[in-house]
Design a protein around this motif. Structure first.
Motif, PDB file in Angstrom:
ATOM      1  N   ILE A 252      36.171  30.956  42.016  1.00  0.00           N
ATOM      2  CA  ILE A 252      36.757  31.159  43.342  1.00  0.00           C
ATOM      3  C   ILE A 252      36.197  30.122  44.311  1.00  0.00           C
ATOM      4  O   ILE A 252      34.979  30.067  44.535  1.00  0.00           O
ATOM      5  N   ASP A 253      37.078  29.308  44.876  1.00  0.00           N
ATOM      6  CA  ASP A 253      36.634  28.288  45.831  1.00  0.00           C
ATOM      7  C   ASP A 253      37.016  28.677  47.257  1.00  0.00           C
ATOM      8  O   ASP A 253      37.620  29.735  47.495  1.00  0.00           O
ATOM      9  N   GLU A 254      36.689  27.800  48.201  1.00  0.00           N
ATOM     10  CA  GLU A 254      36.918  28.113  49.618  1.00  0.00           C
ATOM     11  C   GLU A 254      38.407  28.215  49.952  1.00  0.00           C
ATOM     12  O   GLU A 254      38.795  28.917  50.881  1.00  0.00           O
ATOM     13  N   LYS A 255      39.263  27.523  49.174  1.00  0.00           N
ATOM     14  CA  LYS A 255      40.701  27.595  49.418  1.00  0.00           C
ATOM     15  C   LYS A 255      41.214  29.023  49.211  1.00  0.00           C
ATOM     16  O   LYS A 255      42.006  29.536  50.010  1.00  0.00           O
ATOM     17  N   VAL A 256      40.730  29.675  48.150  1.00  0.00           N
ATOM     18  CA  VAL A 256      41.132  31.060  47.876  1.00  0.00           C
ATOM     19  C   VAL A 256      40.655  31.979  48.996  1.00  0.00           C
ATOM     20  O   VAL A 256      41.390  32.871  49.443  1.00  0.00           O
ATOM     21  N   ILE A 257      39.434  31.759  49.475  1.00  0.00           N
ATOM     22  CA  ILE A 257      38.874  32.616  50.528  1.00  0.00           C
ATOM     23  C   ILE A 257      39.683  32.486  51.807  1.00  0.00           C
ATOM     24  O   ILE A 257      39.974  33.492  52.481  1.00  0.00           O
ATOM     25  N   LYS A 258      40.069  31.278  52.157  1.00  0.00           N
ATOM     26  CA  LYS A 258      40.887  31.078  53.368  1.00  0.00           C
ATOM     27  C   LYS A 258      42.234  31.785  53.236  1.00  0.00           C
ATOM     28  O   LYS A 258      42.738  32.372  54.201  1.00  0.00           O
TER      29      LYS A 258
END
Length: 293
Positions: A252-258
């Motif tokens: 899970i990277d920051e793109k998924v979190i956003k």
């Protein structure tokens, strides 16, 4: 749905406060130790406050699992009671009288019961959750119950748990007598960035994860969008794992979190209202239904 995909044996970010996943960070460990001490020393009225989703219920549940066998605990999760309702609940829990018709009848049976349990080496604990919803009338009755004591010790310990606004209620002049009876108080603040990292890692490990699932940048964003509130951290992480599973990602990277923050309508601003923080997530194999209380 995503358990086997991420090699997990349990859902690590359930919204419900499962003691198995309780993370003893510095704040929560200190709060737990404080109230264990207060209970052991019969300190009377104890107060735990904190914003929505800071982990107050987790502290309560963990305290209940760690109590000694000689503690008799009664939990009042919904404080929207009138005094007679409270007497009925306590009489039923303590098995001292079936249905007291008034306060005098209740106290007639309560005092001998408290004296007897004290002689038997037992401790009484009444837990009032969501105390910001307690009426001033009931607050006064709780204070009067705390007055039942012996010269050398309290006979009735009361653990009050409430959101930040309960402090404003206590500041009212009519509640000054109650506030003066509080012997121990503790306030839970949101988690810091590093604590958020430790919190997420801990819950994943308890769930059986042997590898890093969230990238460091993803965790930084989780802290930003959650403002460090454990309940919101859980909401973001749970949706992120589902999103990762749906798209075939194992990391899970920051793109998924956003993307998840946008779905949950979280701006990451500290001025987000409490209603925005109280996001309830209902999951099913087919969909995610987001609603606000």
């Amino acid at each position: 749905m995503y358990l086997s995909h991420f090699s997990l044996n349990a859902k690590p970010f359930q919204i419900s406060a499962d003691p198995k996943f309780f993370w003893l960070g510095e704040k929560h460990a200190e709060a737990l130790a404080t109230f264990q001490y207060g209970l052991q020393e019969n300190k009377g009225i104890l107060l735990l406050t904190g914003d929505v989703g800071t982990g107050k219920t987790a502290v309560i549940n963990t305290l209940l699992t760690k109590m000694a066998d000689n503690v008799i605990a009664v939990m009042i999760p919904d404080p929207g009671l009138d005094p007679l309702d409270l007497y009925h609940v306590l009489a039923n829990e303590f098995k001292i009288h079936e249905t007291p018709r008034n306060k005098g009848e209740f106290l007639k049976h309560l005092k001998p019961y408290l004296y007897k349990t004290y002689r038997q080496g037992k401790t009484i604990l009444l837990i009032i959750d969501e105390a910001q919803n307690v009426s001033n009338e009931l607050l006064e009755e709780i204070r009067l119950l705390s007055n039942i004591e012996l010269a050398e010790t309290k006979l009735f310990n009361i653990f009050i748990v409430g959101q930040n606004e309960f402090n404003s209620i206590l500041a009212e002049n009519r509640n000054r007598a109650f506030e003066q009876r509080i012997s121990i108080r503790y306030h839970l603040d949101p988690l810091t960035d590093s604590e958020t990292h430790e919190y997420i890692t801990h819950r994943l490990q308890i769930a059986g994860s042997a590898k890093e699932i969230f990238s460091p940048r993803a965790i930084n964003d989780i802290h930003f969008f959650s403002n460090g509130f454990p309940r919101l951290i859980n909401a973001i992480c749970d949706l992120a794992l589902l999103t990762g599973y749906s798209s075939g990602q194992y990391h899970i990277d920051e793109k998924v979190i956003k993307e998840c923050a946008q779905e949950l309508k979280l701006s990451g601003k500290s001025e987000d209202t409490e209603k925005e923080k109280e996001i309830k997530i209902i999951s099913s194999p087919q969909n995610y239904i987001l609603s606000k209380n």
